[in-house]
Each structure stands twice: as C-alpha cells, then as structure tokens.
Design a protein around this motif. Structure first.
Motif, PDB file in Angstrom:
ATOM      1  N   GLY A 197       2.340   2.742   8.125  1.00 22.04           N
ATOM      2  CA  GLY A 197       1.245   1.808   7.867  1.00 22.04           C
ATOM      3  C   GLY A 197      -0.072   2.323   8.440  1.00 22.04           C
ATOM      4  N   PHE A 198      -0.002   2.904   9.617  1.00 18.39           N
ATOM      5  CA  PHE A 198      -1.202   3.462  10.252  1.00 18.39           C
ATOM      6  C   PHE A 198      -1.783   4.590   9.412  1.00 18.39           C
ATOM      7  N   GLN A 199      -0.938   5.450   8.887  1.00 17.41           N
ATOM      8  CA  GLN A 199      -1.408   6.548   8.047  1.00 17.41           C
ATOM      9  C   GLN A 199      -2.030   6.022   6.755  1.00 17.41           C
ATOM     10  N   ARG A 200      -1.440   4.969   6.179  1.00 18.21           N
ATOM     11  CA  ARG A 200      -2.046   4.365   4.982  1.00 18.21           C
ATOM     12  C   ARG A 200      -3.419   3.797   5.320  1.00 18.21           C
ATOM     13  N   ASP A 201      -3.526   3.131   6.467  1.00 16.66           N
ATOM     14  CA  ASP A 201      -4.820   2.594   6.879  1.00 16.66           C
ATOM     15  C   ASP A 201      -5.843   3.711   7.058  1.00 16.66           C
ATOM     16  N   LEU A 202      -5.430   4.814   7.639  1.00 10.03           N
ATOM     17  CA  LEU A 202      -6.319   5.968   7.781  1.00 10.03           C
ATOM     18  C   LEU A 202      -6.818   6.437   6.417  1.00 10.03           C
ATOM     19  N   LEU A 203      -5.908   6.536   5.474  1.00 13.04           N
ATOM     20  CA  LEU A 203      -6.260   7.001   4.136  1.00 13.04           C
ATOM     21  C   LEU A 203      -7.278   6.063   3.491  1.00 13.04           C
ATOM     22  N   TYR A 208     -13.513  14.520   7.374  1.00 10.23           N
ATOM     23  CA  TYR A 208     -12.296  14.296   6.600  1.00 10.23           C
ATOM     24  C   TYR A 208     -12.681  13.707   5.258  1.00 10.23           C
ATOM     25  N   THR A 209     -12.146  14.283   4.193  1.00 14.63           N
ATOM     26  CA  THR A 209     -12.406  13.748   2.857  1.00 14.63           C
ATOM     27  C   THR A 209     -11.083  13.583   2.129  1.00 14.63           C
ATOM     28  N   ILE A 210     -11.025  12.545   1.350  1.00 12.65           N
ATOM     29  CA  ILE A 210      -9.809  12.281   0.596  1.00 12.65           C
ATOM     30  C   ILE A 210      -9.730  13.257  -0.574  1.00 12.65           C
ATOM     31  N   THR A 211      -8.539  13.728  -0.865  1.00 13.03           N
ATOM     32  CA  THR A 211      -8.340  14.651  -1.984  1.00 13.03           C
ATOM     33  C   THR A 211      -8.080  13.842  -3.263  1.00 13.03           C
ATOM     34  N   ARG A 212      -8.060  14.523  -4.380  1.00 14.49           N
ATOM     35  CA  ARG A 212      -7.716  13.849  -5.635  1.00 14.49           C
ATOM     36  C   ARG A 212      -6.312  13.276  -5.552  1.00 14.49           C
ATOM     37  N   ARG A 213      -5.419  14.024  -4.947  1.00 19.75           N
ATOM     38  CA  ARG A 213      -4.054  13.517  -4.778  1.00 19.75           C
ATOM     39  C   ARG A 213      -4.052  12.259  -3.912  1.00 19.75           C
ATOM     40  N   GLY A 214      -4.836  12.266  -2.842  1.00 17.93           N
ATOM     41  CA  GLY A 214      -4.934  11.095  -1.977  1.00 17.93           C
ATOM     42  C   GLY A 214      -5.450   9.879  -2.726  1.00 17.93           C
ATOM     43  N   ARG A 215      -6.444  10.087  -3.571  1.00 19.79           N
ATOM     44  CA  ARG A 215      -6.993   8.986  -4.359  1.00 19.79           C
ATOM     45  C   ARG A 215      -5.953   8.472  -5.359  1.00 19.79           C
ATOM     46  N   ARG A 216      -5.215   9.387  -5.983  1.00 28.01           N
ATOM     47  CA  ARG A 216      -4.151   8.964  -6.910  1.00 28.01           C
ATOM     48  C   ARG A 216      -3.088   8.146  -6.187  1.00 28.01           C
ATOM     49  N   GLU A 217      -2.759   8.547  -4.965  1.00 21.16           N
ATOM     50  CA  GLU A 217      -1.773   7.809  -4.182  1.00 21.16           C
ATOM     51  C   GLU A 217      -2.252   6.391  -3.872  1.00 21.16           C
ATOM     52  N   ILE A 218      -3.527   6.256  -3.538  1.00 24.42           N
ATOM     53  CA  ILE A 218      -4.093   4.929  -3.280  1.00 24.42           C
ATOM     54  C   ILE A 218      -4.042   4.074  -4.544  1.00 24.42           C
ATOM     55  N   GLU A 219      -4.403   4.656  -5.677  1.00 24.39           N
ATOM     56  CA  GLU A 219      -4.375   3.916  -6.937  1.00 24.39           C
ATOM     57  C   GLU A 219      -2.952   3.502  -7.305  1.00 24.39           C
ATOM     58  N   ALA A 220      -2.004   4.400  -7.117  1.00 19.75           N
ATOM     59  CA  ALA A 220      -0.601   4.080  -7.420  1.00 19.75           C
ATOM     60  C   ALA A 220      -0.099   2.970  -6.505  1.00 19.75           C
ATOM     61  N   ARG A 221      -0.481   3.006  -5.254  1.00 18.39           N
ATOM     62  CA  ARG A 221      -0.084   1.961  -4.301  1.00 18.39           C
ATOM     63  C   ARG A 221      -0.678   0.614  -4.713  1.00 18.39           C
ATOM     64  N   SER A 222      -1.937   0.620  -5.123  1.00 19.75           N
ATOM     65  CA  SER A 222      -2.588  -0.616  -5.569  1.00 19.75           C
ATOM     66  C   SER A 222      -1.894  -1.190  -6.796  1.00 19.75           C
ATOM     67  N   ASP A 223      -1.556  -0.324  -7.754  1.00 17.67           N
ATOM     68  CA  ASP A 223      -0.839  -0.769  -8.955  1.00 17.67           C
ATOM     69  C   ASP A 223       0.507  -1.374  -8.585  1.00 17.67           C
ATOM     70  N   TRP A 224       1.229  -0.714  -7.693  1.00 13.73           N
ATOM     71  CA  TRP A 224       2.534  -1.200  -7.268  1.00 13.73           C
ATOM     72  C   TRP A 224       2.408  -2.554  -6.581  1.00 13.73           C
ATOM     73  N   LYS A 225       1.416  -2.670  -5.689  1.00 16.13           N
ATOM     74  CA  LYS A 225       1.212  -3.897  -4.924  1.00 16.13           C
ATOM     75  C   LYS A 225       0.865  -5.076  -5.836  1.00 16.13           C
ATOM     76  N   GLU A 226       0.083  -4.814  -6.872  1.00 12.92           N
ATOM     77  CA  GLU A 226      -0.335  -5.872  -7.790  1.00 12.92           C
ATOM     78  C   GLU A 226       0.836  -6.510  -8.528  1.00 12.92           C
TER      79      GLU A 226
END
Length: 91
Positions: free
Chosen positions: A6-12, A68-86
């Motif tokens: 959870g902490f790592q997700r918050d960091l992201l 620190y900058t988010i990568t394209r993969r990192g952004r895709r992971e955030i989007e996938a998590r948001s879709d899953w959560k919804e």
C-alpha cells in the motif's frame, strides 16, 4: 501493481501527481496524508523498489537531490488499478 505494498502504491500516486517530484517533496506529501512522520529508512528503499520494477525513473536535480518521474508503465499500472477499483467502488 498487485505485488506492491500500500505504501508503494501511495508513493506511485504521489509521484504521478507532483510537478517536480523529489525525495523531500514526496515525503512531505505522504506525511500530510498519513498525518505522521515518514522515515527516510522507509521512504528511499521503497522508492528504489519502484525504480527496480520499472514504474519510476530516478534522476538528479542537483548533487544532493534526486528526482523521480513516473514511467509509461507506471502510469498504465495506475490506470489499470483505477479500472479494477471502479468495478467495486462507484466513483
């Protein structure tokens, strides 16, 4: 993102949301959110883990400050998590 704490997700999320993410700025954001101190011994190893997983890139602002900058993969992971959560929690 399933293998992150959870902490790592918050960091992201914080890195994705800041204009110029750097260690102390990220730390301050998390301390505001958690309403308690975030120790360096917890922050930086977890940032390194995100870098190792290819979700975040680490650079230098100056000799003492890492950026620190988010990568394209990192952004895709955030989007996938948001879709899953919804699926479970309506926005």
């Amino acid at each position: 993102m399933y293998d992150l704490t959870g902490f790592q997700r918050d960091l992201l999320y914080v890195i994705a949301g800041l204009d110029e993410p750097h260690g102390l700025g990220i730390e301050e954001e998390l301390q505001d959110y958690y309403e308690k101190e975030v120790h360096h011994g917890r922050l930086y190893p977890n940032l390194d883990t995100l870098v190792e997983k290819g979700l975040v890139e680490k650079g230098q602002l100056d000799r003492r400050t890492n950026s620190y900058t988010i990568t394209r993969r990192g952004r895709r992971e955030i989007e996938a998590r948001s879709d899953w959560k919804e699926q479970y929690v309506a926005p």
